[in-house]
Design a protein around this motif. Structure first.
Motif, PDB file in Angstrom:
ATOM      1  N   ILE A   8     -61.423 -61.545  52.224  1.00 40.28           N
ATOM      2  CA  ILE A   8     -60.759 -60.376  51.643  1.00 40.28           C
ATOM      3  C   ILE A   8     -59.986 -60.812  50.410  1.00 40.28           C
ATOM      4  CG2 ILE A   8     -59.275 -58.397  52.107  1.00 40.28           C
ATOM      5  CD1 ILE A   8     -59.664 -58.986  55.094  1.00 40.28           C
ATOM      6  N   GLY A   9     -60.458 -60.385  49.239  1.00 36.83           N
ATOM      7  CA  GLY A   9     -59.803 -60.733  47.980  1.00 36.83           C
ATOM      8  C   GLY A   9     -60.732 -61.515  47.073  1.00 36.83           C
ATOM      9  N   GLY A  11     -59.805 -62.940  44.015  1.00 34.33           N
ATOM     10  CA  GLY A  11     -59.128 -63.829  43.074  1.00 34.33           C
ATOM     11  C   GLY A  11     -59.663 -65.247  43.256  1.00 34.33           C
ATOM     12  N   PRO A  12     -59.036 -66.239  42.589  1.00 30.69           N
ATOM     13  CA  PRO A  12     -59.520 -67.613  42.703  1.00 30.69           C
ATOM     14  C   PRO A  12     -59.627 -68.107  44.150  1.00 30.69           C
ATOM     15  CG  PRO A  12     -57.633 -67.476  41.210  1.00 30.69           C
ATOM     16  CD  PRO A  12     -57.917 -66.092  41.662  1.00 30.69           C
ATOM     17  N   GLY A  14     -60.187 -66.327  47.022  1.00 29.38           N
ATOM     18  CA  GLY A  14     -61.323 -65.704  47.712  1.00 29.38           C
ATOM     19  C   GLY A  14     -62.664 -66.180  47.155  1.00 29.38           C
ATOM     20  N   LEU A  36     -62.217 -59.064  39.377  1.00 29.06           N
ATOM     21  CA  LEU A  36     -61.930 -60.202  40.269  1.00 29.06           C
ATOM     22  C   LEU A  36     -60.448 -60.222  40.667  1.00 29.06           C
ATOM     23  CD1 LEU A  36     -64.069 -63.130  38.803  1.00 29.06           C
ATOM     24  CD2 LEU A  36     -64.760 -61.298  40.344  1.00 29.06           C
ATOM     25  N   LYS A  39     -54.403 -60.394  38.084  1.00 25.79           N
ATOM     26  CA  LYS A  39     -53.546 -61.504  37.630  1.00 25.79           C
ATOM     27  C   LYS A  39     -54.334 -62.529  36.835  1.00 25.79           C
ATOM     28  CE  LYS A  39     -50.039 -61.032  41.046  1.00 25.79           C
ATOM     29  NZ  LYS A  39     -50.124 -61.075  42.482  1.00 25.79           N
ATOM     30  N   LYS A  42     -55.109 -60.706  33.154  1.00 22.14           N
ATOM     31  CA  LYS A  42     -53.910 -60.436  32.343  1.00 22.14           C
ATOM     32  C   LYS A  42     -53.337 -61.697  31.682  1.00 22.14           C
ATOM     33  CE  LYS A  42     -52.188 -56.302  34.586  1.00 22.14           C
ATOM     34  NZ  LYS A  42     -51.411 -55.869  35.737  1.00 22.14           N
ATOM     35  N   ALA A  78     -64.718 -52.829  48.021  1.00 19.76           N
ATOM     36  CA  ALA A  78     -64.045 -52.000  49.026  1.00 19.76           C
ATOM     37  C   ALA A  78     -62.678 -52.587  49.272  1.00 19.76           C
ATOM     38  CB  ALA A  78     -64.844 -52.005  50.326  1.00 19.76           C
ATOM     39  N   THR A 108     -55.636 -62.202  49.690  1.00 16.33           N
ATOM     40  CA  THR A 108     -55.301 -60.928  49.046  1.00 16.33           C
ATOM     41  C   THR A 108     -54.233 -61.036  47.957  1.00 16.33           C
ATOM     42  OG1 THR A 108     -53.845 -60.602  50.934  1.00 16.33           O
ATOM     43  CG2 THR A 108     -55.928 -59.444  50.992  1.00 16.33           C
ATOM     44  N   SER A 219     -52.180 -55.145  46.693  1.00 13.16           N
ATOM     45  CA  SER A 219     -52.269 -55.737  48.032  1.00 13.16           C
ATOM     46  C   SER A 219     -51.097 -55.259  48.891  1.00 13.16           C
ATOM     47  CB  SER A 219     -52.296 -57.269  47.973  1.00 13.16           C
ATOM     48  OG  SER A 219     -51.213 -57.751  47.247  1.00 13.16           O
ATOM     49  N   ASP A 254     -52.087 -67.150  46.912  1.00 11.65           N
ATOM     50  CA  ASP A 254     -50.706 -66.657  46.804  1.00 11.65           C
ATOM     51  C   ASP A 254     -50.190 -66.079  48.120  1.00 11.65           C
ATOM     52  OD1 ASP A 254     -50.718 -67.328  44.139  1.00 11.65           O
ATOM     53  OD2 ASP A 254     -50.464 -65.291  43.372  1.00 11.65           O
ATOM     54  N   SER A 265     -54.673 -71.981  44.482  1.00 11.76           N
ATOM     55  CA  SER A 265     -55.354 -70.922  45.229  1.00 11.76           C
ATOM     56  C   SER A 265     -56.806 -71.297  45.480  1.00 11.76           C
ATOM     57  CB  SER A 265     -55.288 -69.602  44.450  1.00 11.76           C
ATOM     58  OG  SER A 265     -53.956 -69.185  44.349  1.00 11.76           O
TER      59      SER A 265
HETATM   60  P1  FAD Z   1     -55.048 -62.846  43.286  1.00 10.92           P
HETATM   61  O1  FAD Z   1     -55.470 -63.489  42.010  1.00 10.92           O
HETATM   62  O2  FAD Z   1     -53.850 -61.979  43.264  1.00 10.92           O
HETATM   63  O3  FAD Z   1     -56.329 -62.054  43.831  1.00 10.92           O
HETATM   64  C1  FAD Z   1     -56.275 -61.254  44.968  1.00 10.92           C
HETATM   65  C2  FAD Z   1     -57.368 -60.196  44.860  1.00 10.92           C
HETATM   66  O4  FAD Z   1     -57.549 -59.580  46.126  1.00 10.92           O
HETATM   67  C3  FAD Z   1     -57.056 -59.052  43.868  1.00 10.92           C
HETATM   68  O5  FAD Z   1     -58.202 -58.753  43.096  1.00 10.92           O
HETATM   69  C4  FAD Z   1     -56.718 -57.882  44.771  1.00 10.92           C
HETATM   70  O6  FAD Z   1     -57.021 -56.635  44.182  1.00 10.92           O
HETATM   71  C5  FAD Z   1     -57.652 -58.167  45.949  1.00 10.92           C
HETATM   72  N1  FAD Z   1     -57.198 -57.546  47.187  1.00 10.92           N
HETATM   73  C6  FAD Z   1     -55.934 -57.516  47.675  1.00 10.92           C
HETATM   74  N2  FAD Z   1     -55.900 -56.862  48.832  1.00 10.92           N
HETATM   75  C7  FAD Z   1     -57.189 -56.478  49.079  1.00 10.92           C
HETATM   76  C8  FAD Z   1     -57.780 -55.740  50.145  1.00 10.92           C
HETATM   77  N3  FAD Z   1     -57.044 -55.301  51.168  1.00 10.92           N
HETATM   78  N4  FAD Z   1     -59.120 -55.496  50.101  1.00 10.92           N
HETATM   79  C9  FAD Z   1     -59.868 -55.952  49.052  1.00 10.92           C
HETATM   80  N5  FAD Z   1     -59.346 -56.655  48.016  1.00 10.92           N
HETATM   81  C10 FAD Z   1     -58.022 -56.906  48.046  1.00 10.92           C
HETATM   82  N6  FAD Z   1     -51.296 -69.385  37.440  1.00 10.92           N
HETATM   83  C11 FAD Z   1     -51.614 -70.593  36.885  1.00 10.92           C
HETATM   84  O7  FAD Z   1     -51.970 -71.525  37.603  1.00 10.92           O
HETATM   85  N7  FAD Z   1     -51.584 -70.762  35.511  1.00 10.92           N
HETATM   86  C12 FAD Z   1     -51.255 -69.767  34.651  1.00 10.92           C
HETATM   87  O8  FAD Z   1     -51.256 -69.964  33.442  1.00 10.92           O
HETATM   88  C13 FAD Z   1     -50.914 -68.487  35.220  1.00 10.92           C
HETATM   89  N8  FAD Z   1     -50.625 -67.461  34.406  1.00 10.92           N
HETATM   90  C14 FAD Z   1     -50.366 -66.232  34.943  1.00 10.92           C
HETATM   91  C15 FAD Z   1     -50.113 -65.158  34.084  1.00 10.92           C
HETATM   92  C16 FAD Z   1     -49.846 -63.901  34.586  1.00 10.92           C
HETATM   93  C17 FAD Z   1     -49.590 -62.753  33.636  1.00 10.92           C
HETATM   94  C18 FAD Z   1     -49.809 -63.711  36.005  1.00 10.92           C
HETATM   95  C19 FAD Z   1     -49.501 -62.353  36.580  1.00 10.92           C
HETATM   96  C20 FAD Z   1     -50.062 -64.764  36.865  1.00 10.92           C
HETATM   97  C21 FAD Z   1     -50.346 -66.043  36.363  1.00 10.92           C
HETATM   98  N9  FAD Z   1     -50.617 -67.133  37.210  1.00 10.92           N
HETATM   99  C22 FAD Z   1     -50.935 -68.355  36.646  1.00 10.92           C
HETATM  100  C23 FAD Z   1     -50.583 -67.002  38.697  1.00 10.92           C
HETATM  101  C24 FAD Z   1     -51.974 -66.686  39.230  1.00 10.92           C
HETATM  102  O9  FAD Z   1     -52.391 -65.487  38.618  1.00 10.92           O
HETATM  103  C25 FAD Z   1     -52.011 -66.519  40.750  1.00 10.92           C
HETATM  104  O10 FAD Z   1     -51.416 -67.617  41.379  1.00 10.92           O
HETATM  105  C26 FAD Z   1     -53.474 -66.394  41.251  1.00 10.92           C
HETATM  106  O11 FAD Z   1     -54.135 -65.315  40.636  1.00 10.92           O
HETATM  107  C27 FAD Z   1     -53.502 -66.231  42.761  1.00 10.92           C
HETATM  108  O12 FAD Z   1     -54.835 -66.144  43.184  1.00 10.92           O
HETATM  109  P2  FAD Z   1     -55.216 -65.443  44.570  1.00 10.92           P
HETATM  110  O13 FAD Z   1     -56.707 -65.553  44.665  1.00 10.92           O
HETATM  111  O14 FAD Z   1     -54.398 -65.980  45.661  1.00 10.92           O
HETATM  112  O15 FAD Z   1     -54.775 -63.927  44.418  1.00 10.92           O
END
Ligand code: FAD
Length: 284
Positions: A8-9, A11-12, A14, A36, A39, A42, A78, A108, A219, A254, A265
């Protein structure tokens, strides 16, 4: 059809979990969206992702997408609203669709903002995160939708066909695509109030008398998503193998704690996937 691993998710965390589980020949389903991760797209410039110095978030997203395409991994668009452990397998609810998997990986991300005052207290007592699931409870009643993303507009449109009155409080400045009978209120939510059930949404400059408040973020809180999951603050409690307190349920990225970073991540996504594979292999 029952999948080996549901992720579920997108991002990097998932994506990395999906890639590693696929390499280990597991039948996976990856839930997320075309961008994807908000975060990811952007970020103006990323300097700390190994091998890609000074890459924009959008370019890194394109690289991730190419990687998924090369491995023929599809994203199921979804939003999962609830994950239930059924003992031997998991049931994942997305609106009126149900998916099944033997293991699940939660990736997520986290909402950086704090919950609105009263949001957690009234969760299930007038506060909801899924219009498709809860709309029938609000037939001919008044609801407010606090919308952080475009999905919120679809939910508000659906609610407006059932509720007697629908308010929409946009938490972003983008264009809105809403039914005409929805009242848009550009204000800031301060508190969700009520007695046993919600009866008021307090905004900075006015109060709305409502029976339900839908908070539509990217999320939801882990406890709302996976009943019974152990948390530490806003994070899911995991051990070094990315295992949660629920057997077969893993968490990474995260949502599993700080630091909030792409590479951490992705690394945790790999650990979660490989341990989910071991979990499944031990069950055989
Ligand atoms: P996320 O990237 O948040 O992905 C989670 C995904 O899951 C999202 O697409 C969300 O919509 C989806 N999701 C959530 N709940 C559900 C659900 N119930 N069903 C289906 N899908 C769902 N980190 C660095 O290392 N270097 C950087 O330079 C850096 N710059 C950044 C700049 C900005 C502006 C921001 C906001 C963050 C930055 N970060 C940086 C931090 C980084 O973005 C996060 O640590 C990283 O994206 C986390 O990855 P993740 O896969 O855990 O979650």
């Amino acid at each position: 059809m029952r999948y080996d691993i549901a992720i579920i998710g997108s991002g990097p965390a998932g994506i990395s979990a999906a890639i590693n589980a696929t390499i280990r020949n597991k039948k996976i389903i990856l839930f997320g969206n075309d961008d994807l991760s908000a975060k990811l797209v952007k970020a103006p410039s990323i300097d700390n992702y190994l091998g890609f110095y000074d890459i924009s978030g959008k370019d890194l997203k394109d690289k991730f997408k190419t990687h998924l395409d090369e491995m023929k991994i599809e994203i199921t668009k979804a939003k999962i609203n609830n994950v239930y452990s059924m003992g031997d397998y998991f049931s994942l609810m997305a609106g009126d669709e149900i998916f099944e998997s033997s293991a699940v990986i939660i990736a997520t991300g986290v909402e950086y903002g704090k919950p609105i005052k009263g949001e957690e207290e009234f969760l299930g007592k007038g506060v909801g995160y899924c219009a498709t699931c809860d709309a029938p409870l609000y037939r001919d009643k008044k609801v407010a939708v606090i919308g952080y993303n475009h999905e919120a507009e679809e939910d508000a449109n659906f609610l407006s066909e059932i509720a007697s009155k629908t308010y929409f409080i946009p938490m972003h400045k983008n264009e809105l695509n809403l039914n005409e009978n929805i009242e848009v209120i550009k204000d800031f939510p301060l508190e969700i109030k009520g007695d046993k059930l919600v009866n008021k949404l307090q905004l900075r400059s006015q109060d709305l008398d409502v029976d339900g408040v839908f908070v539509m973020k990217d999320s939801a809180s882990p406890k709302a998503l996976v009943p019974g999951i152990e948390t530490e603050g806003v994070h899911i409690k995991v051990n070094i193998n990315m295992e949660t307190n629920i057997p077969g349920c893993f968490a990474c990225g995260d949502c599993a704690g700080k630091p909030y970073q792409y590479l951490k991540s992705a690394g945790q996504g790999q650990i979660a996937a490989l341990n989910a594979v071991s979990y499944l292999d031990k069950k055989k």
